[in-house]
Design an enzyme around this catalytic site. Sequence first.
Site, mmCIF file in Angstrom:
data_model
loop_
_atom_site.group_PDB
_atom_site.id
_atom_site.type_symbol
_atom_site.label_atom_id
_atom_site.label_comp_id
_atom_site.label_asym_id
_atom_site.label_seq_id
_atom_site.Cartn_x
_atom_site.Cartn_y
_atom_site.Cartn_z
ATOM 1 C CG ASN A 182 -2.199 1.238 1.633
ATOM 2 O OD1 ASN A 182 -1.563 1.784 0.901
ATOM 3 N ND2 ASN A 182 -2.352 1.105 2.701
ATOM 4 C CD1 TRP A 183 3.298 0.911 -3.427
ATOM 5 C CD2 TRP A 183 3.487 2.529 -4.543
ATOM 6 N NE1 TRP A 183 3.747 0.482 -4.082
ATOM 7 C CE2 TRP A 183 3.759 1.119 -5.498
ATOM 8 C CE3 TRP A 183 3.066 3.480 -5.759
ATOM 9 C CZ2 TRP A 183 4.721 1.013 -6.399
ATOM 10 C CZ3 TRP A 183 4.121 3.065 -7.284
ATOM 11 C CH2 TRP A 183 4.927 2.356 -7.277
ATOM 12 C CE LYS A 184 0.088 3.875 4.628
ATOM 13 N NZ LYS A 184 0.054 3.815 6.470
ATOM 14 C CG HIS A 232 -5.698 1.829 5.685
ATOM 15 N ND1 HIS A 232 -6.080 2.575 6.155
ATOM 16 C CD2 HIS A 232 -4.529 1.334 5.151
ATOM 17 C CE1 HIS A 232 -4.631 2.697 6.623
ATOM 18 N NE2 HIS A 232 -3.734 1.475 5.727
ATOM 19 C CD GLU A 239 -3.068 5.202 6.037
ATOM 20 O OE1 GLU A 239 -3.154 5.441 5.426
ATOM 21 O OE2 GLU A 239 -1.973 4.233 7.329
ATOM 22 C CD GLU A 259 -3.678 -2.825 7.230
ATOM 23 O OE1 GLU A 259 -2.623 -3.061 6.928
ATOM 24 O OE2 GLU A 259 -4.614 -2.134 7.404
ATOM 25 N N GLY A 303 2.112 2.671 11.026
ATOM 26 C CA GLY A 303 3.102 3.307 10.579
ATOM 27 C C GLY A 303 3.724 3.266 12.421
ATOM 28 C CB SER A 351 5.097 -2.013 11.975
ATOM 29 O OG SER A 351 4.573 -1.103 12.090
ATOM 30 N N GLY A 368 2.305 -1.378 4.034
ATOM 31 C CA GLY A 368 2.592 -0.114 4.462
ATOM 32 C C GLY A 368 3.909 0.619 3.523
#
Length: 253
Positions: A9-11, A98, A100, A170, A176, A216, A237
Site C-alpha cells: 500500500n503505497w498510500k 483501510h 485511514e 490491521e 505506521g 509495521s 505500508g
Amino acid sequence: MRKKIVAGNWKMNLTYDEGQKLTSEIVNMYKDESIKDVIAVLNPPFPHLLPVKKLIGDTSGILLGAQNCSDKESGAFTGEVSAKILASFGASYVILGHSERREYFKESNDLLTAKVKQALANGLTPIFCCGESLEIRMAGTHEANVKFQLTESLFDLSPEDFSKVVIAYEPIWAIGTGKTATADQAQEMHLALRRHIASKYGKDIANATSILYGGSANPGNAKELFSKPDVDGGLIGGASLKSRDFIEIIKSF
Ligand code: PEP
C-alpha cells in the site's frame, strides 16, 4: 490451498519517476529471484495505475490494485473513481476500509458494504481491512470489535461473493507506528476471524479465505508472522516503498 498474498500500500507517496523506479526494481527482483506461489499486489495512487500496469506487463504473480473505489457505479461524483474504471485500467484488487479511510474520511461499515459490492460487480478482489484501536485492545474487546466490522460490512454477501474477498487484519495501533502485533496476537485474531467466517459461511469458505496481517510488517518480522497457520500474507505500508524490503517480505514465506 489458500492464496498467499503480499500487497503493498503505497498510500499518498511517490512521484511518477519514483513509482516507475520502484515498480521496475520490484518486477526485476521478483523475476530474477524466482518467486513462486506468493502473489504480489502493487497498490499505488490512482495516476500511477496505468504506468505501473505497463511495467508489470505479463509478469506472472504480480498484480495491480487500487487503494479505494467509489460506492457508486458512475455519474456526477466529482473526484471519485469507480470500480468499473479501475478494472478497465487493469486493476485486479482494491483495498477497502483501510483505517485511514475510516478515520479521516469517515467511511462507515455500511458505505464499505456498497464499495465491496461495486468492486465485486466489476471483477475486482476487495482487500477488506479491519482492526481495532489501542483503546479497544486495552479494554479487551478487540475480537468482538473486529468481528463486528466483518459482520456489518460483509455478511450480507452471498457465499459466492464472500469467497472472492480477501481480509486484512490491521490493528490500528500497529499501522505506521513501528509497533507490530506479535505473531501470536496476529494468529489469535486471524483464527478468531476464520471461525467467525465459518459460523456464517461454513468451514470450506472460511478455510479458503486469505487473511493478511498489516501493521509495521518488515523484513525482520515477516518470517515469524507468516509462519503462523492462519496468517496468509501481509498488507504492507512503509516497507512496500523500498523494493528490497518488499521483496524480502515476500520471500519470508
Ligand atoms: C498499511 O497502511 O496498511 C500498513 C500496514 O502500514 P505500515 O506497514 O506502514 O504499518
